[in-house]
Write a protein that holds these residues in place. Structure first.
Motif, PDB file in Angstrom:
ATOM      1  N   GLU A  66       0.830  -1.205   0.000  1.00 34.90           N
ATOM      2  CA  GLU A  66       0.000   0.000   0.000  1.00 34.90           C
ATOM      3  C   GLU A  66       0.864   1.254   0.000  1.00 34.90           C
ATOM      4  N   GLN A  67       1.979   1.233   0.729  1.00 32.84           N
ATOM      5  CA  GLN A  67       2.880   2.387   0.727  1.00 32.84           C
ATOM      6  C   GLN A  67       3.467   2.620  -0.657  1.00 32.84           C
ATOM      7  N   LEU A  68       3.863   1.544  -1.318  1.00 34.21           N
ATOM      8  CA  LEU A  68       4.415   1.693  -2.670  1.00 34.21           C
ATOM      9  C   LEU A  68       3.358   2.210  -3.641  1.00 34.21           C
ATOM     10  N   LEU A  69       2.121   1.768  -3.469  1.00 38.61           N
ATOM     11  CA  LEU A  69       1.039   2.276  -4.318  1.00 38.61           C
ATOM     12  C   LEU A  69       0.819   3.767  -4.082  1.00 38.61           C
ATOM     13  N   ASP A  70       0.791   4.174  -2.809  1.00 39.29           N
ATOM     14  CA  ASP A  70       0.647   5.597  -2.504  1.00 39.29           C
ATOM     15  C   ASP A  70       1.817   6.394  -3.058  1.00 39.29           C
ATOM     16  N   PHE A  71       3.021   5.853  -2.927  1.00 40.45           N
ATOM     17  CA  PHE A  71       4.211   6.523  -3.449  1.00 40.45           C
ATOM     18  C   PHE A  71       4.096   6.714  -4.960  1.00 40.45           C
ATOM     19  N   SER A  72       3.655   5.678  -5.673  1.00 40.43           N
ATOM     20  CA  SER A  72       3.491   5.772  -7.121  1.00 40.43           C
ATOM     21  C   SER A  72       2.425   6.799  -7.492  1.00 40.43           C
TER      22      SER A  72
END
Length: 377
Positions: free
Chosen positions: A211-217
């Motif tokens: 989820e953090q990587l998705l938010d970062f993207s």
């Protein structure tokens, strides 16, 4: 098959030099002196012709004769500086007039990088032209490499977004299977139940990283969308603390609320802000104190603190992405970056400080927000 972008240094186009003089013999002489492989000479017998060439070509250097009918060299230089396409082109003035400081000053005032008096030694012109050709080629090479790097970074971010999105499905399947096994296996089989608990905890931790990587993207690609609704930050924070208390122990978290905590915001993102700050405090401290201050008529303050100390050199960079190396329990180093971006998207700001043996994170959120990343009026 080579998937790497071509080296810009191996595909440089010829460099254009603009030479402007109303005397044809002078143009011929300059052409004979400067013509060589990799250099394209643009010859103009008037200022008007030079302007037409500047509209068609990107120029590395302009050699301008000062004395020309209709449009002289100074006027041409001023016109070049007024155009976005040619304003950065270096200009060398050539003049047959005696050395006059006032005329030289006017030349530099109109944007010249040099002012030469005829007759000019060929070695002097060649040396100066070579310097500007090399500078131009270096700028073009740097520009091409930056563009290639930006394309590669964009591709990497796109691939990361796709992969993290697709990872959510198998992670959900693992969690469902773990829950099913926990129900089917005998409850008195302590070893198996403990293994399933480890499996579930690791999968949940991995899901949070995804989820953090998705938010970062989403943040990096400009795809982050927030919905402004009326909500109470106290209710949002209370739900976050209840969930964190179940995982870490309710006795480790204390909530203090003063004033009116109602505001406009995206409830999910506000919840992530609180959850990341509380989780960060519990990771680095034994207890977390969460304070909501609604005394101000225009803002609500969320303050989370824990015992500890952050190195003063790290404080200014605390909210940068990947500030910390990967740690299996601390995550990817994206949590505080995402908090900062979500707070900014709400038109607020966040900071961190050391205060009386405590690490204090303080997010200031406007009560009114129009959903565009700016405080509503």
């Amino acid at each position: 098959m080579n998937l790497l972008p071509p080296d810009p240094a191996q595909s440089q186009s010829p460099v254009n030099l603009l030479i402007v003089d109303d005397v044809p013999q002078n143009l011929v002489a300059m052409q004979a002196l400067l013509q060589r492989e990799g250099v394209n000479l643009l010859l103009a017998g008037s200022g008007a012709q030079a302007l037409e060439l500047l509209l068609e070509h990107e120029v590395a250097l302009a050699l301008l004769d000062v004395h020309m009918p209709e449009i002289d060299g100074f006027t041409l230089a001023e016109l070049m500086r007024g155009s976005h396409r040619s304003r950065t082109v270096p200009i060398i003035f050539l003049t047959a007039s005696p050395d006059d400081p006032l005329r030289a000053f006017k030349g530099y005032e109109t944007g010249a990088v040099d002012f030469l008096h005829k007759p000019v030694a060929p070695q002097v012109i060649l040396s100066k032209v070579n310097v500007f050709i090399e500078l131009y080629q270096q700028r073009q090479l740097l520009k091409a490499r930056n563009e290639a790097l930006e394309r590669a970074l964009k591709l990497n971010e796109t691939m990361a977004a796709v992969l993290t999105h697709d990872l959510r499905t198998p992670l959900s399947a693992i969690l469902l299977c773990a829950d099913k096994l926990a129900l089917e296996l005998p409850q008195d089989n302590a070893g198996a139940q403990q293994t399933l608990q480890f499996l579930e905890a690791s999968t949940l931790r991995m899901a949070r990283m995804v989820e953090q990587l998705l938010d970062f993207s989403r943040i990096r690609s400009g795809g982050l969308r927030l919905e402004a609704v009326a909500c109470d930050l106290r209710e949002v924070t209370h739900a976050v603390i209840a969930e964190a208390g179940s995982a870490h122990g309710h006795e480790r978290i204390r909530l203090d609320v003063v004033g009116d905590t109602r505001l406009q915001g995206d409830m999910d993102r506000l919840g992530q802000i609180a959850a990341n700050l509380v989780g960060n405090a519990l990771t680095h401290g034994s207890e977390a104190l969460v304070q909501l201050d609604g005394h101000d008529a225009r803002t609500v303050v969320l303050r989370v603190s824990n015992a500890g100390h952050i190195d003063d050199a790290l404080l200014p960079r605390l909210f940068e992405p990947f500030k910390a190396s990967f740690h299996q329990s601390k995550g990817l180093g994206l949590g505080l970056y995402i908090v900062d971006q979500f707070v900014r998207a709400h038109g607020g700001h966040i900071g961190a400080r050391n205060e009386a043996g405590q690490v204090v994170f303080e997010a200031v959120l406007p009560r009114r927000w129009d959903g565009t990343g700016a405080t509503a009026t």
